[in-house]
Design a protein around this motif. Structure first.
Motif, mmCIF file in Angstrom:
data_model
loop_
_atom_site.group_PDB
_atom_site.id
_atom_site.type_symbol
_atom_site.label_atom_id
_atom_site.label_comp_id
_atom_site.label_asym_id
_atom_site.label_seq_id
_atom_site.Cartn_x
_atom_site.Cartn_y
_atom_site.Cartn_z
ATOM 1 N N MET B 1 -4.402 65.162 30.158
ATOM 2 C CA MET B 1 -3.933 66.334 30.897
ATOM 3 C C MET B 1 -5.102 67.296 31.123
ATOM 4 N N PRO B 2 -5.211 67.875 32.324
ATOM 5 C CA PRO B 2 -6.290 68.833 32.543
ATOM 6 C C PRO B 2 -6.044 70.113 31.727
ATOM 7 N N SER B 3 -7.096 70.794 31.405
ATOM 8 C CA SER B 3 -6.951 72.027 30.622
ATOM 9 C C SER B 3 -8.086 73.001 30.942
ATOM 10 N N PHE B 4 -7.838 74.272 30.619
ATOM 11 C CA PHE B 4 -8.906 75.282 30.713
ATOM 12 C C PHE B 4 -8.879 76.115 29.430
ATOM 13 N N ALA B 5 -9.918 76.894 29.238
ATOM 14 C CA ALA B 5 -9.999 77.709 28.020
ATOM 15 C C ALA B 5 -9.667 79.155 28.370
ATOM 16 N N LEU B 6 -8.616 79.700 27.728
ATOM 17 C CA LEU B 6 -8.256 81.108 27.921
ATOM 18 C C LEU B 6 -8.632 81.864 26.651
ATOM 19 N N ASP B 7 -9.591 82.708 26.743
ATOM 20 C CA ASP B 7 -10.088 83.449 25.577
ATOM 21 C C ASP B 7 -10.381 82.501 24.417
ATOM 22 N N GLY B 8 -10.936 81.343 24.765
ATOM 23 C CA GLY B 8 -11.348 80.382 23.748
ATOM 24 C C GLY B 8 -10.262 79.413 23.321
ATOM 25 N N GLN B 9 -9.041 79.573 23.824
ATOM 26 C CA GLN B 9 -7.944 78.663 23.436
ATOM 27 C C GLN B 9 -7.649 77.702 24.581
ATOM 28 N N GLU B 10 -7.398 76.460 24.224
ATOM 29 C CA GLU B 10 -7.164 75.452 25.262
ATOM 30 C C GLU B 10 -5.761 75.611 25.863
ATOM 31 N N ILE B 11 -5.702 75.684 27.183
ATOM 32 C CA ILE B 11 -4.409 75.765 27.878
ATOM 33 C C ILE B 11 -4.280 74.520 28.753
ATOM 34 N N THR B 49 -6.083 90.490 36.803
ATOM 35 C CA THR B 49 -7.500 90.130 36.990
ATOM 36 C C THR B 49 -8.080 89.551 35.694
ATOM 37 N N VAL B 50 -8.676 88.390 35.819
ATOM 38 C CA VAL B 50 -9.349 87.726 34.690
ATOM 39 C C VAL B 50 -10.744 87.313 35.164
ATOM 40 N N GLN B 51 -11.576 86.941 34.228
ATOM 41 C CA GLN B 51 -12.889 86.391 34.580
ATOM 42 C C GLN B 51 -12.798 84.876 34.517
ATOM 43 N N VAL B 52 -13.056 84.238 35.639
ATOM 44 C CA VAL B 52 -13.058 82.775 35.673
ATOM 45 C C VAL B 52 -14.502 82.333 35.891
ATOM 46 N N ASN B 53 -15.034 81.698 34.879
ATOM 47 C CA ASN B 53 -16.448 81.286 34.920
ATOM 48 C C ASN B 53 -17.341 82.466 35.342
ATOM 49 N N THR B 61 -2.854 84.132 41.601
ATOM 50 C CA THR B 61 -3.084 83.333 42.813
ATOM 51 C C THR B 61 -4.171 82.275 42.612
ATOM 52 N N PHE B 62 -4.970 82.398 41.575
ATOM 53 C CA PHE B 62 -6.105 81.491 41.404
ATOM 54 C C PHE B 62 -5.641 80.197 40.734
ATOM 55 N N PRO B 63 -5.887 79.060 41.384
ATOM 56 C CA PRO B 63 -5.402 77.797 40.799
ATOM 57 C C PRO B 63 -6.141 77.453 39.511
ATOM 58 N N ALA B 64 -5.397 76.931 38.559
ATOM 59 C CA ALA B 64 -6.019 76.455 37.324
ATOM 60 C C ALA B 64 -6.809 75.190 37.641
ATOM 61 N N ALA B 65 -7.964 75.061 36.995
ATOM 62 C CA ALA B 65 -8.775 73.858 37.212
ATOM 63 C C ALA B 65 -9.340 73.392 35.888
ATOM 64 N N ASP B 66 -9.545 72.123 35.790
ATOM 65 C CA ASP B 66 -9.999 71.520 34.540
ATOM 66 C C ASP B 66 -11.368 72.093 34.149
ATOM 67 N N GLY B 67 -11.467 72.505 32.896
ATOM 68 C CA GLY B 67 -12.752 72.953 32.381
ATOM 69 C C GLY B 67 -13.093 74.408 32.651
ATOM 70 N N GLN B 68 -12.209 75.177 33.284
ATOM 71 C CA GLN B 68 -12.507 76.598 33.551
ATOM 72 C C GLN B 68 -12.660 77.377 32.240
ATOM 73 N N GLU B 69 -13.549 78.335 32.258
ATOM 74 C CA GLU B 69 -13.669 79.284 31.144
ATOM 75 C C GLU B 69 -13.040 80.592 31.618
ATOM 76 N N VAL B 70 -11.885 80.943 31.067
ATOM 77 C CA VAL B 70 -11.168 82.138 31.533
ATOM 78 C C VAL B 70 -11.163 83.199 30.426
ATOM 79 N N ILE B 71 -11.529 84.395 30.792
ATOM 80 C CA ILE B 71 -11.474 85.508 29.829
ATOM 81 C C ILE B 71 -10.448 86.523 30.337
ATOM 82 N N SER B 72 -9.500 86.859 29.458
ATOM 83 C CA SER B 72 -8.486 87.867 29.815
ATOM 84 C C SER B 72 -8.480 89.020 28.816
ATOM 85 N N ALA B 73 -8.652 88.691 27.536
ATOM 86 C CA ALA B 73 -8.463 89.701 26.489
ATOM 87 C C ALA B 73 -9.766 90.410 26.121
#
Lengths: 500, 245
Positions: B1-11, B49-53, B61-73
């Motif tokens: 399954m594809p995943s991205f990292a949200l504040d260091g946690q795998e989603i 608003t989050v930081q994606v890479n 509105t931003f599509p999730a993509a495999d391997g993204q580094e997302v910062i929200s917190a």
């Protein structure tokens, strides 16, 4: 009743006189000041209580939906918001055609109101007024506050009891409307929730000491009063009729009743007047030197039609109180003037303490009533376009009157707030004190504080009472950075505007 | 399954999900006001608003993509969201003390969530018209935050009752009816459009102030807790249905 000391309202040659101001008047709710004009021999020629703050609620609720108004107008006050909440809710009940709300809803509102009157009276007596009475009128004014009471070993217990009494009243309010100040509960035609069993247990646990302390407080006031009965009867003594709501059988009433006016001699000038007829009974006069209006009985005219409201008016006007301890206290109190209405301003304190006891007794009765915990909460009816709600707030008769348009938005509002009714009385009381105790004397802070003591007896809430717009006289002054006047606009009481 | 990292946690996410949908479905709250799980995303409030890479994007509105580094917190993003929320407050006339939505209002709850203690910016005090012509629904434009949830809901219901008109500071919510008044529109109290308002701009008259203090949506829970309790199941159900289809 013509004001005996009216000659002190306006001096004939004000520009030749020295001005002394008590600004602000302390230990009252809201902002007011007193000005005295004296000649070289310290003879007083003018004494006025000015209300210097301005609110404007009548104007800015225009255009708001009727169902929002009770919650909005309770923000008039942080001491007695419940009174405004309930007066407006009663007016809104009439707008939605639900004049008769279900028993559960009415009892919940009554419980709320008794909690409110208890806490407000306790606040006034213990926090604001008791330092004068306990330390004495000639004691240093810097000493007369609740913190000093708490510091003094002999008064500490009493002050703590006063604070806790107030807290109990606020807890009653919280139980009914969710918050101690500015909650929500009354809705058009009823209430939004019952009381919980947990709230009942919580409140009932405190009731034994609440009743005991209410009795103690009453005993204390009586003791102070009777220690120097002549002085206390004479201080701030003015003579007027008294206006209050009473039950259909003449009993003491706080939440819902009809208007009675009892004359100085005990005769009923008006009785069982429906509250919706208040406009026929009352008029208001505007004076250029105060933001607070001067109401009077229309039938007697502005000169002779002034009257008093509040705890003393309610106790004087009613035939009986429907709780045993408060009724016994009322009977004893009325003996002070052989059953005739008691006129002394300081008698307000004892009347207030009788009502604290009455509220505690009513709260005890109501908490045992199953209707508080179950039953229909809301009634409905045919929508109208106008509603009048009248209630006995802690400081006296409170009138809310609203008219709505076809969409249910407020078109016109008229609020006659308890303190406003007592405007002439407070002015007459300070003129009496000025004439009797200050005239010809070298003024000291302690002497001046007597003026405040007279005002304080009426427990005025000045911030509640100044909200009218339209014909209120107004001065607007533009000044430069050095404070020099550049321009002044004056709006006169007839509405005309003049540049000066 | 594809995943991205949200504040260091795998989603883990399903292809087609946005970052916001995937995060909320996985039990991780990202602040938002104009997004609703049943309606198409709008990307206008910018609270999500989050930081994606390293780049600022709207998570709704931003599509999730495999391997993204997302910062929200991050503190930086909290500050940004706080300023946006303060702007929403000062642009309208939000008098919480007498508002029917108080305790149930997403804007108010967002203010608490972000630690807002003042408006920061000068108040605009705009003059906006109230529309009480509908027998069951009140439109109080003073409180509108232009999220367009009612616009989208009404469009989805096939009624098109609401629309935004004007630009910039002159933007206002208008009603699609011959007179421009709500009472002459096709809106009904049971419509989602009448119930989706996140603030107190659209109020059901009949139920105003009926919910006692203590039982209101945000009396005991933060907006994050409520979102994860109520919105997360809707997102999961939506994507389960989509997969079956």
């Amino acid at each position: 009743m013509t004001e005996r000391y009216r000659y002190l309202e306006t001096a004939s040659q004000p520009k030749t006189l020295r001005r002394v101001a008590i600004d602000p008047v302390t230990r009252v709710e809201g902002h007011g000041k007193v000005t005295l004009l004296l000649d070289e021999g310290n003879r007083i020629h003018q004494a006025r209580l000015h209300i210097v703050e301005f609110r404007g609620f009548e104007k800015f609720i225009q255009g708001r939906p009727y169902f929002e108004v009770p919650v909005l107008v309770q923000r008039l006050c942080g001491i007695c918001p419940v009174s405004h909440l309930l007066a407006a809710a009663k007016a809104v009940d009439r707008i939605v055609g639900a004049e008769c709300i279900p028993p559960s809803a009415e009892k919940l509102r009554r419980l709320l109101h008794y909690g409110q009157v208890l806490q407000s009276h306790a606040l006034h007596f213990f926090h604001l007024a008791s330092p004068d009475l306990l330390f004495g009128f000639d004691s240093p004014t810097s000493k007369r506050n609740i913190l000093e009471l708490l510091r003094e070993e002999r008064f500490r217990d009493l002050a703590l009891k006063g604070i806790k009494l107030r807290k109990f009243g606020q807890e009653v309010i919280r139980a009914v409307i969710g918050k101690r100040i500015h909650g929500t509960g009354p809705i058009p035609g009823g209430m939004n929730k019952h009381l919980t069993d947990e709230d009942r247990r919580h409140l009932e646990a405190d009731l034994p000491w609440v009743l005991a302390w209410a009795e103690e407080g009453l005993e204390l006031v009586r003791r102070i009063y009777l220690a120097e009965p002549d002085f206390h009867l004479r201080f701030g003594l003015i003579r007027s009729p008294f206006l209050a709501l009473v039950r259909s059988d003449g009993g003491h009433e706080l939440y819902d009743g009809r208007i009675r006016v009892k004359g100085e001699d005990g005769r009923l000038l008006f009785d069982q007047v429906p509250d919706s007829d208040y406009l026929r009974l009352l008029r208001e006069q505007v004076k250029s030197w105060s933001y607070m209006k001067f109401p009077y009985l229309a039938a007697l005219g502005p000169e002779d039609g002034w009257y008093r409201v509040g705890p003393l008016a309610r106790i004087n006007a009613c035939d009986f109180i429907d709780t045993p301890k408060a009724e016994a206290a009322r009977r004893e109190f009325m003996q002070l003037n052989s059953g005739f209405p008691i006129q002394a301003s300081l008698a307000y304190h004892e009347a207030r303490m009788i009502e604290i006891l009455h509220c505690a007794e009513k709260i005890q009765q109501l908490l045992a009533d199953p209707d508080l915990y179950a039953g229909e909460l809301v009634a409905s009816g045919t929508m109208g376009s106008e509603g009048i709600g009248v209630i006995e707030a802690p400081r006296g008769t409170l009138i809310h009157h609203y008219q709505i348009d076809e969409d249910g938005l407020i078109q016109r509002a008229n609020l006659i707030v308890s303190t406003t009714h007592n405007n002439t009385a407070m002015n007459e009381a300070i003129r009496q004190v000025a004439a009797e105790y200050l005239d010809g004397q070298e003024l000291t802070e302690e002497l001046l504080s007597r003026i405040e003591i007279a005002i304080r007896a009426y427990d005025p809430c000045l911030s509640c009472a100044t909200h009218a717009l339209g014909q209120m006289p107004l001065w607007v002054e533009l000044q430069d950075v050095r404070g020099n006047r550049l321009q002044r606009l004056v709006r006169h009481s007839d509405g005309t505007v003049e540049a000066r | 399954m594809p995943s991205f990292a949200l504040d260091g946690q795998e989603i883990v996410f399903k292809p087609g999900q946005t970052i916001l949908e995937a995060s909320i479905a996985a039990g991780h709250y990202i602040p938002h006001l104009c997004w609703h799980p049943k309606l198409s995303p709008h990307g206008s409030c910018k609270l999500c608003t989050v930081q994606v890479n390293g780049r600022l994007c709207s998570a709704c509105t931003f599509p999730a993509a495999d391997g993204q580094e997302v910062i929200s917190a991050s503190e930086e993003l909290r500050q940004l969201r706080l300023r946006l929320t303060q702007m929403l407050f000062v642009e309208g006339n939000h008098f919480c003390p007498s508002c029917e939505a108080s305790g149930q209002c997403e804007l108010q709850a967002m203010g608490y969530y972000l630690g807002m203690t003042d408006g920061h910016f000068p108040h605009f005090f705009p003059r906006r018209e109230i529309d009480a012509s509908h027998p069951e629904v009140l439109l109080d434009r003073d409180r509108c935050i232009f999220c367009e949830l009612c616009v989208r809901a009404s469009r989805a219901e096939g009624k098109n009752v609401f629309e935004l008109a004007g630009r910039g500071i002159h933007t206002r919510l208008v009603v699609n009816s011959p007179s421009g008044r709500l009472g002459d529109s096709a809106l009904q109290a049971q419509d989602l459009a009448a119930r989706v308002c996140p603030v107190g701009a659209i109020v059901l008259k009949e139920t105003a102030f009926r919910v006692p203090i203590g039982r209101r949506r945000y009396d005991h829970k933060t907006i994050a807790e409520v979102s994860l309790e109520q919105e997360a199941p809707l997102v999961r159900a939506h994507w389960q249905e989509a997969n079956h289809e």
